[in-house]
Design a protein around this motif. Sequence first.
Motif, PDB file in Angstrom:
ATOM      1  N   ARG A  78      92.630  59.658  58.927  1.00 27.12           N
ATOM      2  CA  ARG A  78      91.204  59.452  60.128  1.00 27.12           C
ATOM      3  C   ARG A  78      90.230  58.883  59.062  1.00 27.12           C
ATOM      4  O   ARG A  78      89.300  58.068  59.291  1.00 27.12           O
ATOM      5  CB  ARG A  78      90.677  60.485  60.468  1.00 27.12           C
ATOM      6  N   LYS A  79      90.304  59.066  57.556  1.00 31.94           N
ATOM      7  CA  LYS A  79      89.337  58.327  56.724  1.00 31.94           C
ATOM      8  C   LYS A  79      89.348  56.845  56.784  1.00 31.94           C
ATOM      9  O   LYS A  79      88.470  56.202  56.425  1.00 31.94           O
ATOM     10  CB  LYS A  79      89.332  58.841  55.264  1.00 31.94           C
ATOM     11  N   ASN A  80      90.438  56.235  57.380  1.00 28.05           N
ATOM     12  CA  ASN A  80      90.726  54.909  57.379  1.00 28.05           C
ATOM     13  C   ASN A  80      89.791  54.240  58.685  1.00 28.05           C
ATOM     14  O   ASN A  80      89.210  53.162  58.461  1.00 28.05           O
ATOM     15  CB  ASN A  80      91.944  54.614  57.915  1.00 28.05           C
ATOM     16  N   VAL A  81      89.530  55.153  59.450  1.00 32.69           N
ATOM     17  CA  VAL A  81      88.567  54.660  60.725  1.00 32.69           C
ATOM     18  C   VAL A  81      87.190  54.655  59.958  1.00 32.69           C
ATOM     19  O   VAL A  81      86.476  53.681  60.276  1.00 32.69           O
ATOM     20  CB  VAL A  81      88.692  55.826  61.871  1.00 32.69           C
ATOM     21  N   GLY A  86      82.628  50.793  57.645  1.00 33.35           N
ATOM     22  CA  GLY A  86      81.885  50.179  56.326  1.00 33.35           C
ATOM     23  C   GLY A  86      82.172  48.944  55.969  1.00 33.35           C
ATOM     24  O   GLY A  86      81.603  48.425  54.620  1.00 33.35           O
ATOM     25  N   VAL A  87      83.221  48.221  56.749  1.00 32.50           N
ATOM     26  CA  VAL A  87      83.508  46.880  56.071  1.00 32.50           C
ATOM     27  C   VAL A  87      82.249  45.846  56.219  1.00 32.50           C
ATOM     28  O   VAL A  87      81.958  45.130  55.133  1.00 32.50           O
ATOM     29  CB  VAL A  87      84.601  46.061  56.885  1.00 32.50           C
ATOM     30  N   CYS A  88      81.535  45.790  57.583  1.00 31.41           N
ATOM     31  CA  CYS A  88      80.482  44.889  57.604  1.00 31.41           C
ATOM     32  C   CYS A  88      79.911  45.232  59.117  1.00 31.41           C
ATOM     33  O   CYS A  88      80.318  46.180  59.847  1.00 31.41           O
ATOM     34  CB  CYS A  88      80.968  43.252  57.631  1.00 31.41           C
ATOM     35  N   SER A  90      79.826  43.788  61.816  1.00 26.94           N
ATOM     36  CA  SER A  90      80.489  43.580  63.050  1.00 26.94           C
ATOM     37  C   SER A  90      81.633  44.568  63.355  1.00 26.94           C
ATOM     38  O   SER A  90      81.919  45.233  64.315  1.00 26.94           O
ATOM     39  CB  SER A  90      80.993  42.105  63.034  1.00 26.94           C
ATOM     40  N   TRP A  91      82.167  44.972  62.247  1.00 29.82           N
ATOM     41  CA  TRP A  91      83.124  46.116  62.207  1.00 29.82           C
ATOM     42  C   TRP A  91      82.564  47.313  62.490  1.00 29.82           C
ATOM     43  O   TRP A  91      83.024  48.186  63.283  1.00 29.82           O
ATOM     44  CB  TRP A  91      83.721  46.042  60.916  1.00 29.82           C
ATOM     45  N   ARG A  92      81.226  47.517  61.865  1.00 31.46           N
ATOM     46  CA  ARG A  92      80.630  48.867  62.263  1.00 31.46           C
ATOM     47  C   ARG A  92      80.320  48.943  63.585  1.00 31.46           C
ATOM     48  O   ARG A  92      80.548  50.095  64.021  1.00 31.46           O
ATOM     49  CB  ARG A  92      79.480  49.033  61.327  1.00 31.46           C
ATOM     50  N   GLU A  93      79.739  47.985  64.227  1.00 32.94           N
ATOM     51  CA  GLU A  93      79.192  48.179  65.764  1.00 32.94           C
ATOM     52  C   GLU A  93      80.555  48.255  66.645  1.00 32.94           C
ATOM     53  O   GLU A  93      80.474  49.319  67.510  1.00 32.94           O
ATOM     54  CB  GLU A  93      78.501  46.786  66.047  1.00 32.94           C
ATOM     55  N   ILE A  94      81.490  47.716  66.463  1.00 33.15           N
ATOM     56  CA  ILE A  94      82.756  47.797  67.282  1.00 33.15           C
ATOM     57  C   ILE A  94      83.501  49.178  67.116  1.00 33.15           C
ATOM     58  O   ILE A  94      83.699  49.978  68.095  1.00 33.15           O
ATOM     59  CB  ILE A  94      83.647  46.604  67.158  1.00 33.15           C
ATOM     60  N   THR A  95      83.429  49.649  65.818  1.00 36.04           N
ATOM     61  CA  THR A  95      84.076  50.840  65.343  1.00 36.04           C
ATOM     62  C   THR A  95      83.153  52.119  66.233  1.00 36.04           C
ATOM     63  O   THR A  95      83.680  53.002  66.835  1.00 36.04           O
ATOM     64  CB  THR A  95      83.928  51.253  64.016  1.00 36.04           C
ATOM     65  N   LYS A  96      81.822  51.985  66.236  1.00 30.68           N
ATOM     66  CA  LYS A  96      81.055  52.909  66.753  1.00 30.68           C
ATOM     67  C   LYS A  96      81.147  52.969  68.125  1.00 30.68           C
ATOM     68  O   LYS A  96      81.091  54.091  69.031  1.00 30.68           O
ATOM     69  CB  LYS A  96      79.454  52.548  66.527  1.00 30.68           C
ATOM     70  N   GLU A  97      81.418  51.649  68.930  1.00 30.93           N
ATOM     71  CA  GLU A  97      81.938  51.821  70.213  1.00 30.93           C
ATOM     72  C   GLU A  97      83.253  52.334  70.749  1.00 30.93           C
ATOM     73  O   GLU A  97      83.327  52.939  71.735  1.00 30.93           O
ATOM     74  CB  GLU A  97      81.805  50.474  70.894  1.00 30.93           C
ATOM     75  N   ILE A  98      84.006  52.255  69.724  1.00 33.67           N
ATOM     76  CA  ILE A  98      85.332  52.621  70.023  1.00 33.67           C
ATOM     77  C   ILE A  98      85.492  54.300  69.809  1.00 33.67           C
ATOM     78  O   ILE A  98      86.305  54.821  70.558  1.00 33.67           O
ATOM     79  CB  ILE A  98      86.503  51.912  69.140  1.00 33.67           C
ATOM     80  N   VAL A  99      85.130  54.619  68.703  1.00 37.16           N
ATOM     81  CA  VAL A  99      85.253  56.205  68.398  1.00 37.16           C
ATOM     82  C   VAL A  99      84.319  56.981  69.368  1.00 37.16           C
ATOM     83  O   VAL A  99      83.109  56.647  69.630  1.00 37.16           O
ATOM     84  CB  VAL A  99      84.725  56.486  66.927  1.00 37.16           C
ATOM     85  N   LYS A 100      84.840  57.804  70.090  1.00 37.26           N
ATOM     86  CA  LYS A 100      84.034  58.570  71.103  1.00 37.26           C
ATOM     87  C   LYS A 100      83.528  59.917  70.426  1.00 37.26           C
ATOM     88  O   LYS A 100      83.898  60.342  69.316  1.00 37.26           O
ATOM     89  CB  LYS A 100      85.191  59.053  72.096  1.00 37.26           C
ATOM     90  N   THR A 101      82.621  60.634  71.011  1.00 38.38           N
ATOM     91  CA  THR A 101      82.019  61.683  70.820  1.00 38.38           C
ATOM     92  C   THR A 101      83.150  62.983  70.607  1.00 38.38           C
ATOM     93  O   THR A 101      84.189  62.797  71.141  1.00 38.38           O
ATOM     94  CB  THR A 101      80.826  62.107  71.515  1.00 38.38           C
ATOM     95  N   PHE A 286      71.660  56.397  51.086  1.00 37.76           N
ATOM     96  CA  PHE A 286      72.789  57.348  51.185  1.00 37.76           C
ATOM     97  C   PHE A 286      73.962  56.760  51.632  1.00 37.76           C
ATOM     98  O   PHE A 286      74.331  56.418  52.897  1.00 37.76           O
ATOM     99  CB  PHE A 286      72.285  58.263  52.477  1.00 37.76           C
ATOM    100  N   PRO A 287      75.007  56.133  50.695  1.00 35.05           N
ATOM    101  CA  PRO A 287      76.167  55.365  50.882  1.00 35.05           C
ATOM    102  C   PRO A 287      77.157  56.009  51.884  1.00 35.05           C
ATOM    103  O   PRO A 287      77.933  55.326  52.336  1.00 35.05           O
ATOM    104  CB  PRO A 287      76.777  54.978  49.678  1.00 35.05           C
ATOM    105  N   SER A 288      76.762  57.166  52.198  1.00 33.83           N
ATOM    106  CA  SER A 288      77.806  57.890  53.161  1.00 33.83           C
ATOM    107  C   SER A 288      77.622  57.512  54.496  1.00 33.83           C
ATOM    108  O   SER A 288      78.519  57.669  55.207  1.00 33.83           O
ATOM    109  CB  SER A 288      77.991  59.228  53.132  1.00 33.83           C
ATOM    110  N   PHE A 289      76.513  57.124  55.039  1.00 31.44           N
ATOM    111  CA  PHE A 289      76.103  56.747  56.157  1.00 31.44           C
ATOM    112  C   PHE A 289      75.547  55.089  56.599  1.00 31.44           C
ATOM    113  O   PHE A 289      74.616  55.048  57.235  1.00 31.44           O
ATOM    114  CB  PHE A 289      74.897  57.612  56.702  1.00 31.44           C
TER     115      PHE A 289
END
Length: 405
Positions: A78-81, A86-88, A90-101, A286-289
């Motif tokens: 899951r580290k790939n998610v 962290g790509v850019c 646009s990737w970040r915003e879409i990933t945050k929408e896809i990944v559920k709580t 804080f590069p992790s976030f």
Amino acid sequence: MSFKSIIQDMKGELGSISRKGFDVKFSYGLRSRSHRVVQDSSMVVDALRQSCWANMPPELLRDVLMRIEASESAWPPRKNVVACAGVCRSWREITKEIVKTPELSAKLTFPISLKQPGPRGSLLQCYIKRNRSNQTYHLYLGLNQASTDDGKFLLAARKCRRPTCTDYIISLNADDVSKGSTTYIGKLRSNFLGTKFTVYDAQPPNAGARITKSRSIRRLGSRQVSPRVPTGNYPVAHISYELNVLGSRGPRRMQCVMDAIPTSAIEPGGVAPTQTEFVLSNVDSFPSFPFFRSKSNRSESLHSGPLSGPRDEMLILKNKAPRWHEQLQCWCLNFNGRVTVASVKNFQLVASAENGVAGQEHENVILQFGKVGKDVFTMDYQYPISAFQAFAICLSSFDTKIACE
């Protein structure tokens, strides 16, 4: 192209971008520092814009990310998610929408997941390892039910003794467990007797949370947190252990008042406060976030309001009463095989009858904690509490209780 090759190509692209930025830093070595920084950042941004991954069509990008999120459902894959986020931008915003709580997906993906309520209807299995020599405690996500030798690191805590109390500092970084760290997310404080504890969150759990007074203002690095949402001590739970004045032998009795969670949260259709990002002003350091940054108002990241009305009474949890086993001559609880060693620290928390809860909701175990080895303990939790809250409650069981034993 397989999804594995997509991830490999993506990492290769990110690596080339990093190398370009690295080379640029040396090519401008003779220029002024401010000019060099501007040139470095612009070159890296240009490299990102030229990346084929950053310029993917939104529809195709969403489809690819949804497939990756579905295929990489467990750690460590899951580290790939997380890498996708962290790509850019646009990737970040879409990933945050896809990944559920975790409440909806029963998965811990980003660090902010540790501040969000656990899954509904099932326990998320974790375990805690204690290091007696340096008084530290590490929380891991269980990857293998048959073993606690491997796991995904989640949180760390360090015990700090003080003249009149004991503090347990909780951090996202196992190598930097201090209140001055950018990875500090909260603490647990006990009274002198070890009978009463307060769980503090470093950021407000809901839009109306009140900060407690402190002698000093905590600083992150060299800069103070943005005054828009002040960081500090926000009480989110109070834990109390019943005094054992007569010295009779028996299990501990504990009660947890969840200040930030309303009683209605455990009712059908109920909602518990859900944090959606870490409110840090220097998140760039804080590069992790990198994927939690947002231009929106920080207070909008808190879904639930304060507990103000009479209907929003605080949720109360109590330990489930064990039964005396005549043959074994001991107190017993059904941990469904998750606890193997008898200990006074073992407990199960359920909703208290004081909440007016009846039926199945009153019997559901919200948090269970128990010993499985010399310094290894399992910690299983579910909605409406978070991993951070569950970890803090379990830390209270480790503390010495002069008047409760």
